[in-house]
Design a protein around this motif. Structure first.
Motif, PDB file in Angstrom:
ATOM      1  N   PHE A  22       0.848  -1.190   0.000  1.00  0.00           N
ATOM      2  CA  PHE A  22       0.000   0.000   0.000  1.00  0.00           C
ATOM      3  C   PHE A  22       0.882   1.237   0.000  1.00  0.00           C
ATOM      4  CE2 PHE A  22      -2.576  -3.403   1.575  1.00  0.00           C
ATOM      5  CZ  PHE A  22      -3.852  -3.150   1.094  1.00  0.00           C
ATOM      6  N   LEU A  23       0.674   2.100  -0.994  1.00  0.00           N
ATOM      7  CA  LEU A  23       1.503   3.284  -1.168  1.00  0.00           C
ATOM      8  C   LEU A  23       0.635   4.533  -1.269  1.00  0.00           C
ATOM      9  CD1 LEU A  23       3.858   1.894  -3.961  1.00  0.00           C
ATOM     10  CD2 LEU A  23       4.428   2.110  -1.532  1.00  0.00           C
ATOM     11  N   SER A  24       1.144   5.624  -0.721  1.00  0.00           N
ATOM     12  CA  SER A  24       0.542   6.929  -0.959  1.00  0.00           C
ATOM     13  C   SER A  24       1.587   7.801  -1.632  1.00  0.00           C
ATOM     14  CB  SER A  24       0.078   7.564   0.355  1.00  0.00           C
ATOM     15  OG  SER A  24       1.187   7.869   1.182  1.00  0.00           O
ATOM     16  N   GLY A  25       1.144   8.773  -2.388  1.00  0.00           N
ATOM     17  CA  GLY A  25       2.075   9.643  -3.101  1.00  0.00           C
ATOM     18  C   GLY A  25       2.153   9.295  -4.572  1.00  0.00           C
ATOM     19  N   MET A  26       2.805  10.163  -5.308  1.00  0.00           N
ATOM     20  CA  MET A  26       2.885  10.023  -6.760  1.00  0.00           C
ATOM     21  C   MET A  26       3.834   8.896  -7.175  1.00  0.00           C
ATOM     22  SD  MET A  26       3.254  14.021  -7.814  1.00  0.00           S
ATOM     23  CE  MET A  26       1.997  15.228  -7.360  1.00  0.00           C
ATOM     24  N   PRO A  27       3.580   8.286  -8.329  1.00  0.00           N
ATOM     25  CA  PRO A  27       4.576   7.387  -8.906  1.00  0.00           C
ATOM     26  C   PRO A  27       5.876   8.149  -9.137  1.00  0.00           C
ATOM     27  CG  PRO A  27       2.470   7.206 -10.058  1.00  0.00           C
ATOM     28  CD  PRO A  27       2.353   8.371  -9.141  1.00  0.00           C
ATOM     29  N   SER A  28       6.991   7.441  -9.118  1.00  0.00           N
ATOM     30  CA  SER A  28       8.297   8.101  -9.180  1.00  0.00           C
ATOM     31  C   SER A  28       8.452   8.958 -10.437  1.00  0.00           C
ATOM     32  CB  SER A  28       9.416   7.055  -9.107  1.00  0.00           C
ATOM     33  OG  SER A  28       9.267   6.094 -10.144  1.00  0.00           O
ATOM     34  N   GLY A  29       7.930   8.506 -11.566  1.00  0.00           N
ATOM     35  CA  GLY A  29       8.052   9.287 -12.796  1.00  0.00           C
ATOM     36  C   GLY A  29       7.312  10.608 -12.718  1.00  0.00           C
ATOM     37  N   VAL A  30       6.100  10.584 -12.167  1.00  0.00           N
ATOM     38  CA  VAL A  30       5.307  11.810 -12.030  1.00  0.00           C
ATOM     39  C   VAL A  30       5.964  12.754 -11.031  1.00  0.00           C
ATOM     40  CG1 VAL A  30       3.059  12.739 -11.365  1.00  0.00           C
ATOM     41  CG2 VAL A  30       3.199  10.579 -12.626  1.00  0.00           C
ATOM     42  N   TRP A  31       6.430  12.186  -9.900  1.00  0.00           N
ATOM     43  CA  TRP A  31       7.085  13.006  -8.877  1.00  0.00           C
ATOM     44  C   TRP A  31       8.360  13.638  -9.441  1.00  0.00           C
ATOM     45  CZ3 TRP A  31      11.253  12.480  -5.041  1.00  0.00           C
ATOM     46  CH2 TRP A  31      11.109  13.362  -3.954  1.00  0.00           C
ATOM     47  N   GLY A  32       9.116  12.882 -10.235  1.00  0.00           N
ATOM     48  CA  GLY A  32      10.327  13.412 -10.854  1.00  0.00           C
ATOM     49  C   GLY A  32      10.028  14.564 -11.793  1.00  0.00           C
ATOM     50  N   LEU A  33       8.893  14.484 -12.507  1.00  0.00           N
ATOM     51  CA  LEU A  33       8.490  15.577 -13.392  1.00  0.00           C
ATOM     52  C   LEU A  33       8.242  16.855 -12.594  1.00  0.00           C
ATOM     53  CD1 LEU A  33       7.627  16.623 -16.184  1.00  0.00           C
ATOM     54  CD2 LEU A  33       5.328  15.744 -15.701  1.00  0.00           C
ATOM     55  N   TRP A  34       7.566  16.710 -11.446  1.00  0.00           N
ATOM     56  CA  TRP A  34       7.322  17.886 -10.597  1.00  0.00           C
ATOM     57  C   TRP A  34       8.623  18.429 -10.014  1.00  0.00           C
ATOM     58  CZ3 TRP A  34       3.157  20.882 -10.233  1.00  0.00           C
ATOM     59  CH2 TRP A  34       1.941  20.382 -10.708  1.00  0.00           C
ATOM     60  N   ILE A  35       9.577  17.563  -9.718  1.00  0.00           N
ATOM     61  CA  ILE A  35      10.894  18.017  -9.261  1.00  0.00           C
ATOM     62  C   ILE A  35      11.547  18.871 -10.350  1.00  0.00           C
ATOM     63  CG2 ILE A  35      13.246  17.260  -8.741  1.00  0.00           C
ATOM     64  CD1 ILE A  35      11.575  16.886  -6.365  1.00  0.00           C
ATOM     65  N   GLY A  36      11.433  18.425 -11.597  1.00  0.00           N
ATOM     66  CA  GLY A  36      11.977  19.193 -12.708  1.00  0.00           C
ATOM     67  C   GLY A  36      11.332  20.563 -12.832  1.00  0.00           C
ATOM     68  N   ILE A  37       9.995  20.611 -12.680  1.00  0.00           N
ATOM     69  CA  ILE A  37       9.286  21.896 -12.724  1.00  0.00           C
ATOM     70  C   ILE A  37       9.760  22.806 -11.594  1.00  0.00           C
ATOM     71  CG2 ILE A  37       7.020  22.987 -12.482  1.00  0.00           C
ATOM     72  CD1 ILE A  37       5.834  20.466 -13.805  1.00  0.00           C
ATOM     73  N   LEU A  38       9.956  22.211 -10.408  1.00  0.00           N
ATOM     74  CA  LEU A  38      10.438  22.981  -9.261  1.00  0.00           C
ATOM     75  C   LEU A  38      11.810  23.590  -9.553  1.00  0.00           C
ATOM     76  CD1 LEU A  38       9.852  23.699  -6.243  1.00  0.00           C
ATOM     77  CD2 LEU A  38      11.152  21.664  -5.639  1.00  0.00           C
ATOM     78  N   ALA A  39      12.702  22.818 -10.159  1.00  0.00           N
ATOM     79  CA  ALA A  39      14.041  23.313 -10.476  1.00  0.00           C
ATOM     80  C   ALA A  39      13.981  24.463 -11.479  1.00  0.00           C
ATOM     81  CB  ALA A  39      14.901  22.172 -11.019  1.00  0.00           C
ATOM     82  N   VAL A  40      13.128  24.343 -12.487  1.00  0.00           N
ATOM     83  CA  VAL A  40      12.991  25.411 -13.486  1.00  0.00           C
ATOM     84  C   VAL A  40      12.473  26.689 -12.832  1.00  0.00           C
ATOM     85  CG1 VAL A  40      11.712  26.126 -15.542  1.00  0.00           C
ATOM     86  CG2 VAL A  40      12.706  23.840 -15.430  1.00  0.00           C
ATOM     87  N   LEU A  41      11.490  26.554 -11.947  1.00  0.00           N
ATOM     88  CA  LEU A  41      10.946  27.726 -11.261  1.00  0.00           C
ATOM     89  C   LEU A  41      11.981  28.374 -10.347  1.00  0.00           C
ATOM     90  CD1 LEU A  41       7.352  26.460 -10.404  1.00  0.00           C
ATOM     91  CD2 LEU A  41       7.977  28.227 -12.065  1.00  0.00           C
ATOM     92  N   ALA A  42      12.794  27.551  -9.686  1.00  0.00           N
ATOM     93  CA  ALA A  42      13.843  28.102  -8.826  1.00  0.00           C
ATOM     94  C   ALA A  42      14.829  28.921  -9.653  1.00  0.00           C
ATOM     95  CB  ALA A  42      14.573  26.972  -8.101  1.00  0.00           C
ATOM     96  N   LEU A  43      15.185  28.430 -10.828  1.00  0.00           N
ATOM     97  CA  LEU A  43      16.056  29.194 -11.720  1.00  0.00           C
ATOM     98  C   LEU A  43      15.371  30.485 -12.177  1.00  0.00           C
ATOM     99  CD1 LEU A  43      17.543  26.324 -13.932  1.00  0.00           C
ATOM    100  CD2 LEU A  43      18.738  27.662 -12.183  1.00  0.00           C
ATOM    101  N   GLY A  44      14.056  30.394 -12.393  1.00  0.00           N
ATOM    102  CA  GLY A  44      13.299  31.582 -12.784  1.00  0.00           C
ATOM    103  C   GLY A  44      13.317  32.657 -11.716  1.00  0.00           C
ATOM    104  N   VAL A  45      13.169  32.252 -10.457  1.00  0.00           N
ATOM    105  CA  VAL A  45      13.227  33.220  -9.352  1.00  0.00           C
ATOM    106  C   VAL A  45      14.607  33.870  -9.289  1.00  0.00           C
ATOM    107  CG1 VAL A  45      13.171  33.464  -6.841  1.00  0.00           C
ATOM    108  CG2 VAL A  45      11.417  32.120  -7.997  1.00  0.00           C
ATOM    109  N   MET A  46      15.650  33.076  -9.448  1.00  0.00           N
ATOM    110  CA  MET A  46      17.005  33.621  -9.433  1.00  0.00           C
ATOM    111  C   MET A  46      17.208  34.624 -10.567  1.00  0.00           C
ATOM    112  SD  MET A  46      19.121  30.118  -8.590  1.00  0.00           S
ATOM    113  CE  MET A  46      20.692  30.905  -8.895  1.00  0.00           C
ATOM    114  N   PHE A  47      16.675  34.301 -11.739  1.00  0.00           N
ATOM    115  CA  PHE A  47      16.781  35.211 -12.878  1.00  0.00           C
ATOM    116  C   PHE A  47      16.035  36.512 -12.606  1.00  0.00           C
ATOM    117  CE2 PHE A  47      15.065  36.728 -16.982  1.00  0.00           C
ATOM    118  CZ  PHE A  47      16.260  37.010 -17.629  1.00  0.00           C
ATOM    119  N   GLY A  48      14.837  36.398 -12.005  1.00  0.00           N
ATOM    120  CA  GLY A  48      14.066  37.593 -11.676  1.00  0.00           C
ATOM    121  C   GLY A  48      14.776  38.483 -10.673  1.00  0.00           C
TER     122      GLY A  48
END
Length: 200
Positions: A119-145
């Motif tokens: 029994f598992l809760s949380g996103m599958p690893s592939g989906v969670w990894g995609l959100w990690i990628g989005i988080l990294a892009v946004l962090a770079l965006g904040v730094m650029f701003g």
């Protein structure tokens, strides 16, 4: 035999599907034909939320967040059940009131019949990894701003550049905060349904 049912239409491209859990089977149908999965054959049970990024000043995103219940059998078959119900274009009904009792009944019966099920809760690893990628892009965006703001304040840019940098930084910062919450809540964890549903 105590049968518990749940029905939903996930999208405009589908018809309403009825799901039933008996003492030893999952049965689902969207017409005269029925599909069946033995509870004893279920290998993995997963619960997770498909989130919508929300902003305080915009309210809920058009499609909102919804819960997903996914079971995988030993033969590789999977069944995915959602708490959202399509009503009309861009309008969905939240059916958690009937979704949750159905999911609880399935989990209780699976753990009784097949204690080896995971029994598992949380996103599958592939989906969670995609959100990690989005988080990294946004962090770079904040730094650029921030760099845009520093450049404008130090006199190297125009007033328009300062305003644009401020808007970009604030907007990206709100998105970063929302996505960080998604990543935190979506991390995969195991749980025991006999103790209670997963938290968070």
């Amino acid at each position: 035999m105590n049968v518990i049912s749940y029905a939903t239409r996930p999208s405009i491209a589908t018809v309403e599907t009825t799901y039933q859990v008996t003492d030893d089977e999952l049965i689902w149908s969207s017409g005269p034909a029925q599909n069946r999965m033995r509870l004893a054959d279920i290998q993995t049970v997963r619960l997770f939320n498909s989130p919508s990024v929300k902003y305080p000043f915009l309210g809920n995103a058009p499609f909102g967040g919804y819960d997903l219940f996914v079971v995988k059998a030993q033969d590789g078959r999977t069944l995915s059940v959602t708490s959202k119900h399509f009503q009309t274009a861009a309008v969905f009904e939240d059916r958690r009131a009937t979704f949750v009792p159905f999911v609880d009944a399935v989990m209780v019966r699976v753990v009784d019949i097949n204690p080896a099920a995971v029994f598992l809760s949380g996103m599958p690893s592939g989906v969670w990894g995609l959100w990690i990628g989005i988080l990294a892009v946004l962090a770079l965006g904040v730094m650029f701003g921030v760099l845009m703001l520093i450049y404008a304040i130090m006199g190297g840019g125009s007033l328009e550049g300062l305003i644009l940098g401020l808007i970009f930084t604030v907007g990206t910062g709100f998105s970063l905060r929302s996505v960080l919450g998604v990543v935190t809540r979506g991390r995969q964890k195991s749980f025991d349904p006999r103790i209670g549903p997963p938290q968070g």
